[in-house]
Design a protein around this motif. Structure first.
Motif, PDB file in Angstrom:
ATOM      1  N   UNK A 190      -0.255  22.456 -16.704  1.00 30.98           N
ATOM      2  CA  UNK A 190      -0.657  23.591 -17.692  1.00 30.98           C
ATOM      3  C   UNK A 190       0.196  24.644 -17.505  1.00 30.98           C
ATOM      4  N   UNK A 234      -1.193  36.666 -21.838  1.00 33.62           N
ATOM      5  CA  UNK A 234      -1.972  36.885 -22.974  1.00 33.62           C
ATOM      6  C   UNK A 234      -2.402  35.768 -23.676  1.00 33.62           C
ATOM      7  N   UNK A 235      -2.393  34.634 -23.265  1.00 29.60           N
ATOM      8  CA  UNK A 235      -2.618  33.226 -23.964  1.00 29.60           C
ATOM      9  C   UNK A 235      -3.219  32.405 -23.153  1.00 29.60           C
ATOM     10  N   UNK A 236      -3.925  31.538 -23.846  1.00 30.55           N
ATOM     11  CA  UNK A 236      -4.680  30.430 -23.103  1.00 30.55           C
ATOM     12  C   UNK A 236      -3.899  29.466 -22.646  1.00 30.55           C
ATOM     13  N   UNK A 237      -4.360  28.253 -21.842  1.00 27.68           N
ATOM     14  CA  UNK A 237      -3.646  27.328 -21.200  1.00 27.68           C
ATOM     15  C   UNK A 237      -3.160  26.267 -22.130  1.00 27.68           C
ATOM     16  N   UNK A 238      -1.792  25.810 -22.232  1.00 34.50           N
ATOM     17  CA  UNK A 238      -1.312  24.873 -23.157  1.00 34.50           C
ATOM     18  C   UNK A 238      -1.169  23.597 -22.091  1.00 34.50           C
ATOM     19  N   UNK A 293      -7.602  23.980 -24.192  1.00 31.02           N
ATOM     20  CA  UNK A 293      -8.128  25.244 -23.968  1.00 31.02           C
ATOM     21  C   UNK A 293      -8.092  26.368 -25.266  1.00 31.02           C
ATOM     22  N   UNK A 294      -8.919  27.085 -25.331  1.00 30.52           N
ATOM     23  CA  UNK A 294      -8.857  28.149 -26.246  1.00 30.52           C
ATOM     24  C   UNK A 294      -8.011  29.344 -25.725  1.00 30.52           C
ATOM     25  N   UNK A 295      -7.674  30.324 -26.671  1.00 31.88           N
ATOM     26  CA  UNK A 295      -6.684  31.593 -26.182  1.00 31.88           C
ATOM     27  C   UNK A 295      -7.235  32.219 -25.245  1.00 31.88           C
ATOM     28  N   UNK A 296      -8.619  32.241 -25.232  1.00 30.22           N
ATOM     29  CA  UNK A 296      -9.258  33.221 -24.083  1.00 30.22           C
ATOM     30  C   UNK A 296      -9.768  34.537 -24.738  1.00 30.22           C
TER      31      UNK A 296
END
Lengths: 115, 117
Positions: free
Chosen positions: A36, A41-45, B108-111
């Motif tokens: 990943x 400032x982002x989630x996991x891709x 996953x979401x952005x948090x």
């Protein structure tokens, strides 16, 4: 128990050069392995995963990873790095033994691609 | 894949208060997970939430501190109760869609970035 290690906290590479981010794992049975990427400032891709079959797995954004059972490794690679590849990379593993469905993550490797 | 949204995206809260984080998925999913990511750290699983049953908590996390709801196959909430500065973290919702066992990809979401003063 399942575990994964990313031995390098930080990897620096010049733009255009090949990059490698290392990952080793430990499982009881056969591993399911994932990479990943996390931008600030982002989630996991999700980038790619290895389940079975060909040891070389190709994923998003030109990334690939090579599964090596004898070395229990799953290193992430890219032939030519871009500045935009700079991000935090996580390796994760899931064991195929038992009922647990959750992933175990490594500590992360900060990749910096220098222009 | 799955498109996941979280609300709020960030919040600043006072010590002793509670915050409920919402996770909404664009399609039905089998399993939902809640993670915590402390500054500069990796992800730590808080609990696994299945629809119609109690959440399963990992070692070090308890229901009184992190109550979770999963009312249907597309939605879950995580509450951080009686907050202290040590709860300042990014909280991430994650899902798997299939029934293929361990081969499922987790999305996953952005948090939600939480700061507790």
């Amino acid at each position: 128990a399942q575990s994964v290690a990313q031995p390098e906290d930080q990897v620096n590479v010049a733009e255009g050069n090949p990059l490698t981010v290392k990952c080793t794992y430990s499982v009881s049975g056969n591993p399911y392995l994932f990479w990943y990427v996390q931008y600030p400032n982002r989630g996991l891709q999700f980038l790619l995963k290895y389940i079975t079959g060909d040891n070389l797995v190709k994923g998003s954004y030109g990334f690939e990873a090579e599964f090596n059972k004898s070395q229990t490794s799953f290193h992430l690679k890219k032939p030519s790095a871009l500045v935009s590849d700079s991000a935090l990379y996580f390796c994760a593993v899931r064991d195929n033994v038992g009922s647990a469905r959750q992933l175990t993550f490594g500590s992360g490797t900060q990749l910096t691609v220098l222009p | 894949s799955a498109v996941i949204s979280q609300k709020p995206s960030r919040d600043i809260c006072q010590r002793g208060t509670s915050l409920t984080i919402q996770c909404q998925v664009d399609s039905q999913v089998t399993m939902m997970f809640w993670y915590r990511q402390q500054p500069g750290q990796s992800l730590t699983l808080i609990a696994t939430a299945n629809q119609g049953s109690e959440a399963t908590y990992e070692s070090g996390f308890v229901i009184d501190k992190f109550p979770i709801s999963r009312p249907n196959l597309t939605f879950s909430t995580l509450t951080v109760s009686n907050m202290s500065p040590e709860d300042s973290s990014i909280y991430l919702c994650s899902v798997t869609k299939g029934l293929a066992g361990g081969t499922d990809t987790q999305y996953f979401g952005p948090g939600t970035r939480l700061t507790v003063l």
